[in-house]
Design a protein around this motif. Structure first.
Motif, PDB file in Angstrom:
ATOM      1  N   HIS A  62      52.387  42.232  37.795  1.00  0.00           N
ATOM      2  CA  HIS A  62      53.295  41.339  38.436  1.00  0.00           C
ATOM      3  C   HIS A  62      54.553  41.139  37.226  1.00  0.00           C
ATOM      4  CE1 HIS A  62      50.993  39.943  41.639  1.00  0.00           C
ATOM      5  NE2 HIS A  62      49.911  40.325  40.896  1.00  0.00           N
ATOM      6  N   GLY A  67      49.167  40.430  25.749  1.00  0.00           N
ATOM      7  CA  GLY A  67      48.411  41.166  24.392  1.00  0.00           C
ATOM      8  C   GLY A  67      47.198  41.337  24.784  1.00  0.00           C
ATOM      9  N   VAL A  74      37.025  43.483  28.923  1.00  0.00           N
ATOM     10  CA  VAL A  74      36.765  42.365  30.173  1.00  0.00           C
ATOM     11  C   VAL A  74      38.195  42.168  30.601  1.00  0.00           C
ATOM     12  CG1 VAL A  74      35.821  40.259  30.797  1.00  0.00           C
ATOM     13  CG2 VAL A  74      34.668  41.562  29.275  1.00  0.00           C
ATOM     14  N   HIS A  76      41.512  43.388  30.948  1.00  0.00           N
ATOM     15  CA  HIS A  76      42.365  44.126  31.056  1.00  0.00           C
ATOM     16  C   HIS A  76      43.808  43.766  30.774  1.00  0.00           C
ATOM     17  CE1 HIS A  76      40.037  46.783  33.893  1.00  0.00           C
ATOM     18  NE2 HIS A  76      39.086  45.585  33.831  1.00  0.00           N
TER      19      HIS A  76
ATOM     20  N   TRP B 128      48.761  29.951  27.462  1.00  0.00           N
ATOM     21  CA  TRP B 128      47.732  30.772  26.870  1.00  0.00           C
ATOM     22  C   TRP B 128      47.629  32.521  27.415  1.00  0.00           C
ATOM     23  CZ3 TRP B 128      43.057  32.759  30.235  1.00  0.00           C
ATOM     24  CH2 TRP B 128      43.230  32.801  31.444  1.00  0.00           C
ATOM     25  N   GLN B 129      48.414  32.645  28.209  1.00  0.00           N
ATOM     26  CA  GLN B 129      48.502  34.155  28.609  1.00  0.00           C
ATOM     27  C   GLN B 129      49.405  35.071  27.742  1.00  0.00           C
ATOM     28  OE1 GLN B 129      50.159  31.616  29.903  1.00  0.00           O
ATOM     29  NE2 GLN B 129      52.282  32.476  30.330  1.00  0.00           N
ATOM     30  N   PRO B 131      51.033  37.043  24.714  1.00  0.00           N
ATOM     31  CA  PRO B 131      50.335  37.592  23.445  1.00  0.00           C
ATOM     32  C   PRO B 131      50.367  36.618  21.999  1.00  0.00           C
ATOM     33  CG  PRO B 131      52.214  38.825  24.550  1.00  0.00           C
ATOM     34  CD  PRO B 131      52.223  37.565  25.098  1.00  0.00           C
ATOM     35  N   ARG B 386      45.279  35.757  35.513  1.00  0.00           N
ATOM     36  CA  ARG B 386      46.271  36.666  34.865  1.00  0.00           C
ATOM     37  C   ARG B 386      46.584  37.933  35.534  1.00  0.00           C
ATOM     38  NH1 ARG B 386      45.573  37.030  28.731  1.00  0.00           N
ATOM     39  NH2 ARG B 386      45.653  34.997  28.121  1.00  0.00           N
ATOM     40  N   CYS B 387      45.736  38.362  36.128  1.00  0.00           N
ATOM     41  CA  CYS B 387      45.679  39.725  36.977  1.00  0.00           C
ATOM     42  C   CYS B 387      46.647  39.652  37.951  1.00  0.00           C
ATOM     43  CB  CYS B 387      44.379  40.248  37.272  1.00  0.00           C
ATOM     44  SG  CYS B 387      43.182  40.676  36.271  1.00  0.00           S
ATOM     45  N   GLU B 388      46.552  38.555  39.106  1.00  0.00           N
ATOM     46  CA  GLU B 388      47.171  38.252  40.235  1.00  0.00           C
ATOM     47  C   GLU B 388      48.276  37.378  40.155  1.00  0.00           C
ATOM     48  OE1 GLU B 388      46.703  40.350  42.976  1.00  0.00           O
ATOM     49  OE2 GLU B 388      45.632  41.593  41.609  1.00  0.00           O
ATOM     50  N   ASN B 389      48.511  36.676  38.748  1.00  0.00           N
ATOM     51  CA  ASN B 389      49.700  35.893  38.545  1.00  0.00           C
ATOM     52  C   ASN B 389      49.552  34.711  39.446  1.00  0.00           C
ATOM     53  OD1 ASN B 389      51.754  35.729  36.897  1.00  0.00           O
ATOM     54  ND2 ASN B 389      53.182  36.094  38.723  1.00  0.00           N
ATOM     55  N   ASP B 419      42.059  43.107  38.380  1.00  0.00           N
ATOM     56  CA  ASP B 419      41.207  44.386  37.815  1.00  0.00           C
ATOM     57  C   ASP B 419      39.922  43.857  37.348  1.00  0.00           C
ATOM     58  OD1 ASP B 419      42.928  46.594  38.566  1.00  0.00           O
ATOM     59  OD2 ASP B 419      44.171  46.474  36.695  1.00  0.00           O
ATOM     60  N   CYS B 420      40.121  42.526  36.672  1.00  0.00           N
ATOM     61  CA  CYS B 420      38.965  41.920  35.873  1.00  0.00           C
ATOM     62  C   CYS B 420      37.892  41.253  36.682  1.00  0.00           C
ATOM     63  CB  CYS B 420      39.492  41.061  34.685  1.00  0.00           C
ATOM     64  SG  CYS B 420      39.508  39.255  35.148  1.00  0.00           S
ATOM     65  N   LYS B 423      36.572  37.608  35.985  1.00  0.00           N
ATOM     66  CA  LYS B 423      35.967  37.454  34.807  1.00  0.00           C
ATOM     67  C   LYS B 423      36.553  36.485  33.844  1.00  0.00           C
ATOM     68  CE  LYS B 423      34.435  41.803  33.770  1.00  0.00           C
ATOM     69  NZ  LYS B 423      34.102  42.524  35.040  1.00  0.00           N
ATOM     70  N   THR B 424      37.796  36.703  33.939  1.00  0.00           N
ATOM     71  CA  THR B 424      38.832  35.533  32.997  1.00  0.00           C
ATOM     72  C   THR B 424      39.093  34.433  33.654  1.00  0.00           C
ATOM     73  OG1 THR B 424      39.774  37.612  32.374  1.00  0.00           O
ATOM     74  CG2 THR B 424      40.807  35.623  31.671  1.00  0.00           C
TER      75      THR B 424
END
Lengths: 112, 464
Positions: A62, A67, A74, A76, B128-129, B131, B386-389, B419-420, B423-424
């Motif tokens: 997206h 980071g 776990v 990614h 929190w997302q 870096p 996070r993976c799928e926003n 992808d996770c 789990k997150t």
């Protein structure tokens, strides 16, 4: 000419500033975003990224930048491109000599 | 039953390796699989590269890292290690699908020990997302295995005994540690004094860490926690506040720190995706969502599958060691290699220790029991998945439309589809839906086969 090449390579090399203890063991070199960096066999890509202070690592599907987050395979969030292969976990991929590591690349953006 | 068939152990952490060693002592072979390149699990894996000195790690930890390696060394005739190997899930009857680099293959078993440990609970908050925000255990892995500093100016926030430990390790590693923020109140710790004294040495070590922090002018703030982080590409500021008893940040108590990395630790969640894919019986668990059912020998609802260590319930290293050994003893007895008398004699001391560990742990669990105020740390546009926003507002919308279970929440918003595999974001989704519906009966995000993505290249080259 060779001296010039060497100088160019030296200038183009990333310094490791965040090592807790000086690197020792079997040294090698890898390419990180087209810049050379020293690495030690045994370590993973993530510790090389941290050593040079590279924190923004992944651009996800997206177009969001992340980071390393869990650091243990776990979440990614530290996926990098390794020798052209996308979505390799920096935290679980060990260094290999001459490896080319590219950060913030995404296949969806590049097309197939 | 043939005693030569190796027992398959998933996970080379404390539970898995202690099971392998106990089996070896009974003359039983095992194959131990682990996704990491070294044994020891996240806690005792030690440096990945060569290092002459480890000045930032205390001598007890260094000793434990070398002990676990020595124990393997002493018993390696009976233990086959397969490192850098991922378990993708069950493959038919009594078989696992595993992946090592590009090779996908099957591995059959007569008895299986699942010792997959835990991962950290994610508590989302505004920013929190970005870096620079890292989970506490992830930070520790950089110190212990990567031997690198993940930041230069850092703070540690969350709850539990790991907070002061990581702050000490960071400081010894040369990081400027600006403060430690423990959501639990100091009075909560005083109340649990008796429970914590079940493991007096651990309690004393905790005191030692606190005095190290004081001696090095690192402030320890009780009853305070994270509010948000901000920055450009990387975080450059973190904002904290005093928490109410329910962990809501109190207006007007905020403080900010300029930093480049924040370690966040609100506890752990069992990695029970594999036991779920095996369709073993599970109970609902307030900590991890689900808890596989096991008897006192760590035997699951399928009698040839055992589960030991944090993957069956978070107890930490000592508990994992004991549970791994109990599983191994039970297998040795079932194979008629050890008599029930010998097994019971060995097991007695393990049961006693396990009981003490559980009481010690319960003290911290009561202090660190997460409270509803954490759910208030997200703004409408704060990313949950996070993976799928997926932002919080998308979850608000479907809850408003009457979604009553986690699977519908997933289908409607795409949380947990990346992808996770959730789990997150699962912990937040579970807590949020439970809070809104005042119910624990909301289902759970089901793990999918394969447990980790398989690249096309592995499919073409691997399974023929």
């Amino acid at each position: 000419m060779d001296q010039y090449k060497e100088l160019m390579e030296h200038n183009n090399k990333l310094d490791r500033k965040q090592d807790i203890v000086p690197p020792s063991g079997q040294f090698t070199q890898v390419w990180l975003d087209n810049q050379k960096v020293d690495a030690v066999l045994g370590e993973n890509i993530l510790s090389v990224l941290f050593a040079v202070g590279k924190n923004a690592i992944t651009q996800n599907d997206h177009a969001k930048v992340s980071g390393a987050y869990c650091g243990m395979g776990v979440c990614h969030c530290c996926n990098v491109q390794v020798n052209g292969k996308h979505k390799m976990k920096a935290c679980q991929t060990l260094i290999e000599p001459g490896m080319r590591i590219d950060t913030q690349t995404n296949r969806l953006e590049e097309g197939f | 039953m043939q005693s030569s068939t190796p027992v398959i152990i998933v996970g080379a952490g404390t539970a898995g390796m202690s099971a392998a060693v106990e089996l070896a002592q009974a003359g039983i072979y095992s194959i131990v699989l682990d996704e990491a390149p070294k044994i020891g699990g996240a806690v005792f894996r030690g440096p990945y590269r060569e290092a002459i000195e480890l000045p930032h790690l205390d001598s007890k930890l260094r000793k434990k890292i070398s002990n676990i390696r020595q124990q393997y060394h002493d018993h390696q005739t009976f233990i086959e290690l397969r490192l850098n190997t991922r378990v993708l899930g069950p493959a038919g009857q009594h078989s696992l699908l595993i992946r090592h680099k590009e090779d996908v293959s099957e591995l059959s078993y007569e008895q299986l020990i699942i010792a997959t440990g835990c991962h950290e609970r994610s508590v989302p908050f505004d920013g929190w997302q970005m870096p620079g925000v890292m989970l506490l255990g992830g930070v520790q892995l950089q110190l212990k295995s990567g031997l690198v500093r993940p930041g230069q100016r850092m703070a540690v926030v969350g709850t539990g005994p790991l907070l002061p430990l990581v702050a000490c390790q960071l400081h010894k590693a040369g990081v400027n540690v600006l403060g430690v923020y423990e959501a639990g109140k100091l009075s909560d710790f005083a109340k649990e004094g008796r429970a914590l004294l079940n493991r007096p040495v651990l309690a004393l070590e905790g005191m030692g860490m606190l005095s190290y922090l004081t001696a090095n002018s690192i402030p320890m703030h009780y009853g305070q926690g994270i509010v948000s982080v901000s920055g450009d590409e990387n975080i450059n500021k973190a904002h904290f506040a005093k928490y109410t008893d329910d962990w809501y940040p109190i207006d007007g108590t905020g403080t900010s720190l300029e930093l480049d990395c924040l370690a966040v630790g609100y506890g752990f969640v069992s990695r029970n995706q594999l036991s779920q894919l095996f369709q073993l019986e599970h109970d609902i668990c307030p900590t991890s969502g689900l808890k596989p059912q096991v008897n006192v020998w760590q035997q699951s609802s399928q009698d040839n599958i055992y589960i030991a260590g944090d993957s069956v319930g978070i107890l930490g290293g000592e508990g994992a060691m004991v549970e791994g050994r109990l599983a191994a003893l039970s297998i040795a007895q079932n194979r008629k290699i050890l008599t029930p008398e010998i097994v019971n004699k060995h097991a007695g001391t393990y049961f006693t220790l396990l009981h003490k560990v559980k009481r010690f742990r319960a003290g911290f669990d009561r202090i660190g029991r997460r409270r509803e105020g954490l759910l208030s740390l997200l703004k409408p546009n704060t990313i949950v998945c996070r993976c799928e926003n997926v932002p919080r507002s998308a979850i608000d919308d479907v809850i408003g439309q009457g979604v009553k279970d986690i699977t519908s929440l997933k289908m409607r918003t795409r949380v947990g589809m990346g992808d996770c595999q959730g789990k997150t974001c699962n912990s937040y989704c579970q807590d949020r839906l439970g809070y809104e519906l005042k119910s624990t009966d909301i289902g759970h995000i089901k793990p999918r086969f394969p447990l980790d993505p398989i690249p096309f290249s592995a499919l073409f080259d691997g399974v023929q």
